[in-house]
Design an enzyme around this catalytic site. Structure first.
Site, mmCIF file in Angstrom:
data_model
loop_
_atom_site.group_PDB
_atom_site.id
_atom_site.type_symbol
_atom_site.label_atom_id
_atom_site.label_comp_id
_atom_site.label_asym_id
_atom_site.label_seq_id
_atom_site.Cartn_x
_atom_site.Cartn_y
_atom_site.Cartn_z
ATOM 1 N N THR A 114 3.990 15.337 20.023
ATOM 2 C CA THR A 114 4.455 14.456 21.101
ATOM 3 C C THR A 114 3.454 13.327 21.333
ATOM 4 O O THR A 114 2.255 13.494 21.070
ATOM 5 C CB THR A 114 4.630 15.275 22.405
ATOM 6 O OG1 THR A 114 4.689 14.377 23.522
ATOM 7 C CG2 THR A 114 3.461 16.219 22.656
ATOM 8 N N ASP A 115 3.944 12.210 21.889
ATOM 9 C CA ASP A 115 3.020 11.118 22.227
ATOM 10 C C ASP A 115 2.074 11.505 23.369
ATOM 11 O O ASP A 115 1.064 10.843 23.594
ATOM 12 C CB ASP A 115 3.783 9.824 22.574
ATOM 13 C CG ASP A 115 4.664 9.927 23.808
ATOM 14 O OD1 ASP A 115 4.838 11.037 24.351
ATOM 15 O OD2 ASP A 115 5.178 8.880 24.250
ATOM 16 N N GLU A 116 2.430 12.586 24.087
ATOM 17 C CA GLU A 116 1.589 12.970 25.237
ATOM 18 C C GLU A 116 0.194 13.425 24.810
ATOM 19 O O GLU A 116 -0.717 13.474 25.632
ATOM 20 C CB GLU A 116 2.281 14.068 26.062
ATOM 21 C CG GLU A 116 3.643 13.613 26.551
ATOM 22 C CD GLU A 116 4.149 14.348 27.771
ATOM 23 O OE1 GLU A 116 3.336 14.927 28.514
ATOM 24 O OE2 GLU A 116 5.370 14.342 27.982
ATOM 25 N N TYR B 131 0.229 21.176 29.220
ATOM 26 C CA TYR B 131 1.244 21.052 28.154
ATOM 27 C C TYR B 131 0.709 20.211 27.005
ATOM 28 O O TYR B 131 0.697 20.647 25.849
ATOM 29 C CB TYR B 131 2.530 20.417 28.712
ATOM 30 C CG TYR B 131 3.438 19.858 27.627
ATOM 31 C CD1 TYR B 131 4.080 20.697 26.717
ATOM 32 C CD2 TYR B 131 3.641 18.477 27.483
ATOM 33 C CE1 TYR B 131 4.893 20.187 25.706
ATOM 34 C CE2 TYR B 131 4.452 17.956 26.476
ATOM 35 C CZ TYR B 131 5.072 18.816 25.593
ATOM 36 O OH TYR B 131 5.864 18.305 24.590
ATOM 37 N N LYS C 283 -0.209 21.167 23.096
ATOM 38 C CA LYS C 283 0.409 20.473 21.952
ATOM 39 C C LYS C 283 -0.668 19.828 21.071
ATOM 40 O O LYS C 283 -0.552 19.813 19.844
ATOM 41 C CB LYS C 283 1.399 19.418 22.435
ATOM 42 C CG LYS C 283 2.690 19.958 23.027
ATOM 43 C CD LYS C 283 3.579 20.733 22.064
ATOM 44 C CE LYS C 283 4.206 19.877 20.996
ATOM 45 N NZ LYS C 283 5.189 20.642 20.174
ATOM 46 N N LYS D 90 14.326 18.395 33.208
ATOM 47 C CA LYS D 90 13.686 17.179 32.699
ATOM 48 C C LYS D 90 14.287 15.975 33.428
ATOM 49 O O LYS D 90 15.436 16.022 33.872
ATOM 50 C CB LYS D 90 13.893 17.050 31.187
ATOM 51 C CG LYS D 90 13.328 18.233 30.391
ATOM 52 C CD LYS D 90 11.827 18.160 30.256
ATOM 53 C CE LYS D 90 11.206 19.411 29.638
ATOM 54 N NZ LYS D 90 11.580 19.683 28.268
ATOM 55 N N ARG E 185 7.190 5.138 30.671
ATOM 56 C CA ARG E 185 7.387 5.932 29.457
ATOM 57 C C ARG E 185 8.234 5.118 28.487
ATOM 58 O O ARG E 185 8.975 4.231 28.893
ATOM 59 C CB ARG E 185 8.141 7.257 29.770
ATOM 60 C CG ARG E 185 7.420 8.194 30.749
ATOM 61 C CD ARG E 185 6.200 8.810 30.114
ATOM 62 N NE ARG E 185 5.508 9.756 30.985
ATOM 63 C CZ ARG E 185 4.507 9.429 31.804
ATOM 64 N NH1 ARG E 185 4.097 8.176 31.896
ATOM 65 N NH2 ARG E 185 3.906 10.344 32.533
HETATM 66 N N1 LIG Z 1 11.812 16.423 24.987
HETATM 67 C C1 LIG Z 1 11.059 15.398 24.654
HETATM 68 O O1 LIG Z 1 11.188 14.317 25.228
HETATM 69 C C2 LIG Z 1 10.039 15.536 23.546
HETATM 70 C C3 LIG Z 1 9.367 14.402 23.099
HETATM 71 C C4 LIG Z 1 8.441 14.520 22.048
HETATM 72 C C5 LIG Z 1 8.217 15.755 21.470
HETATM 73 N N2 LIG Z 1 8.870 16.863 21.939
HETATM 74 C C6 LIG Z 1 8.615 18.154 21.276
HETATM 75 O O2 LIG Z 1 9.830 18.527 20.650
HETATM 76 C C7 LIG Z 1 9.957 19.952 20.622
HETATM 77 C C8 LIG Z 1 11.287 20.351 21.231
HETATM 78 O O3 LIG Z 1 11.346 19.856 22.575
HETATM 79 P P1 LIG Z 1 12.618 20.146 23.498
HETATM 80 O O4 LIG Z 1 12.619 19.095 24.545
HETATM 81 O O5 LIG Z 1 13.804 20.360 22.646
HETATM 82 O O6 LIG Z 1 12.194 21.534 24.149
HETATM 83 P P2 LIG Z 1 13.071 22.650 24.853
HETATM 84 O O7 LIG Z 1 12.209 23.229 25.909
HETATM 85 O O8 LIG Z 1 14.415 22.103 25.230
HETATM 86 O O9 LIG Z 1 13.325 23.719 23.704
HETATM 87 C C9 LIG Z 1 12.317 24.565 23.238
HETATM 88 C C10 LIG Z 1 12.973 25.710 22.479
HETATM 89 O O10 LIG Z 1 11.921 26.526 21.947
HETATM 90 C C11 LIG Z 1 12.257 27.890 22.182
HETATM 91 N N3 LIG Z 1 11.018 28.675 22.270
HETATM 92 C C12 LIG Z 1 10.060 28.592 23.241
HETATM 93 N N4 LIG Z 1 9.080 29.484 22.991
HETATM 94 C C13 LIG Z 1 9.409 30.117 21.829
HETATM 95 C C14 LIG Z 1 8.784 31.114 21.048
HETATM 96 N N5 LIG Z 1 7.621 31.666 21.416
HETATM 97 N N6 LIG Z 1 9.391 31.523 19.912
HETATM 98 C C15 LIG Z 1 10.582 30.984 19.526
HETATM 99 N N7 LIG Z 1 11.223 30.040 20.242
HETATM 100 C C16 LIG Z 1 10.643 29.608 21.382
HETATM 101 C C17 LIG Z 1 13.029 27.882 23.492
HETATM 102 O O11 LIG Z 1 13.823 29.048 23.650
HETATM 103 C C18 LIG Z 1 13.843 26.602 23.339
HETATM 104 O O12 LIG Z 1 15.066 26.857 22.688
HETATM 105 C C19 LIG Z 1 8.749 20.499 21.371
HETATM 106 O O13 LIG Z 1 7.787 20.880 20.434
HETATM 107 C C20 LIG Z 1 8.247 19.306 22.186
HETATM 108 O O14 LIG Z 1 6.867 19.372 22.415
HETATM 109 C C21 LIG Z 1 9.770 16.781 22.956
#
Ligand SMILES: NC(=O)c1ccc[n+]([C@@H]2O[C@H](COP(=O)([O-])OP(=O)(O)OC[C@H]3O[C@@H](n4cnc5c(N)ncnc54)[C@H](O)[C@@H]3O)[C@@H](O)[C@H]2O)c1
Length: 341
Positions: A126-128, A154, A158, A193, A218
């Protein structure tokens, strides 16, 4: 046919990713590993589960024996690693699950990949991880060379996983690629979110809780564009490289709220309630995504003006989906986060 382990694909971005590959008819077998935490929802991929190309396993990425078994049983040769605890506010309330899943879980996946072998491994970061940018220097953006300076539990977890992924390339020559993307929005985003929270609150007749002065900035990217970028990196990226992914779409939270209010026919006075700011709230994120455009030819296809309308319409059309989530544990969390402070 490639066999791709996709972790966390019952969450927001992962479910959009598998949906995109299935709808494009890609020649892949997708092995989905998801723990179904509060943020994971089998409903996000229920309609795909009977497809012979998708194999769903409920389980934890920290469970090394299970991950090894999946590798053996499904001849995994590529990984796209989405699974994470992903909500900054929850990491402020309790950071333990973030360290466990984001750091230890990633280490388990990397170790199994090293032991069993893998052709390509995309770590979705993530960019964070870069921390916060100055507001008075709009030309300064995060590049892939910007030092990591995470400010929340968080983003710190990451950054830990991001550094581990990097180290497995340098030390063990594991073919890892790291993506660092800005804020996503779109269908299936969990309604804690910002955007889905704002949209669904207005649909419930509640107000939008706006942190602080609402001037945090953002960069916003439609989720389909992020999924397409990850697919591009998986196919064309160079192992060991980091790729920033962004929408070239910087906005203050106030601007987002104004857009959503306008689209939903509400006024500021009807629809917004200022709440105490998030502790340590990063002021500005902005992404320089020129490397992925230059080297891999990817750039976003969706524009905010249209994609936010599509997103609002999706939440209007899928009320059963989000109303089922906004109950029980969610209400306890909402009360703790926005009412009791
Ligand atoms: N949402 C954003 O804006 C954003 C931006 C940049 C990067 N990301 C990254 O993208 C990825 C997905 O983000 P998201 O928004 O879809 O998240 P989300 O929280 O919607 O989904 C996360 C998923 O991971 C599963 N999970 C959590 N812990 C687990 C474990 N121990 N074992 C197996 N599964 C597990 C959860 O059940 C869920 O289905 C993350 O790594 C996040 O850091 C998200």
């Amino acid at each position: 046919m490639r066999s791709i382990l996709v972790t966390g694909a019952a969450g927001f971005i992962g479910s959009n990713f598998v949906r995109m590959l299935m709808s494009r008819g890609e020649d892949v077998k997708l092995v989905v590993l998801d723990k179904l935490t509060y943020a994971g929802n089998i409903a996000n991929i229920q309609d795909l589960i009977d497809d012979e190309k998708l194999f769903f396993v409920k389980g934890d990425i920290c469970d090394a024996a299970l991950v090894e078994q999946l590798w053996t049983n499904h001849a995994i040769n590529q990984v796209v690693h989405f699974a994470a605890e992903s909500h900054v506010d929850r990491s402020i309330l309790s950071s333990g699950p973030f360290v466990q899943t984001n750091v230890v879980g990633t280490q388990v996946l990397l170790d199994v990949a090293k032991a069993k072998g893998v052709d390509r491994f995309v770590h979705v970061s993530t960019d964070e991880v870069y921390g916060s940018l100055p507001e008075d220097k709009p030309d300064v953006k995060f590049t892939e060379e910007t030092s990591l300076a995470p400010n929340s539990p968080y983003s710190a977890s990451k950054a830990g996983s991001d550094c581990l992924a990097r180290s497995y390339f340098h030390t063990h020559h594991l073919p890892v690629m790291i993506t660092r993307c800005s804020n996503n929005y779109g269908p299936y985003q969990f309604p804690e979110k910002a955007l889905p929270l704002f949209i669904t609150n207005l649909m419930e007749g509640k107000k939008i809780p706006l942190y602080g002065d609402g001037m945090n900035i953002r960069d916003w990217l439609y989720v389909e564009d992020h999924c397409d970028a990850i697919w591009t990196v998986l196919n064309k990226g160079t192992p060991g490289e980091v790729y920033n992914i962004g929408g070239n779409n910087e906005m203050t939270n106030r601007k987002i709220v104004e857009t959503i209010l306008r689209e939903m026919g509400k006024t500021w006075d009807d629809g917004v309630q200022y709440v105490k700011d998030r502790p340590g709230h990063d002021r500005r994120y902005a992404i320089d995504a020129s490397k992925i455009k230059r080297e891999l030819g990817w750039e976003p296809k969706h524009r905010w003006e249209q994609a936010i309308k599509t997103t609002i319409q999706w939440f209007k059309d899928h009320q059963d989906w989000w109303r089922a989530i906004k109950s029980g544990e969610y209400l306890k969390y909402y009360d703790q986060q926005y009412t009791q402070r």
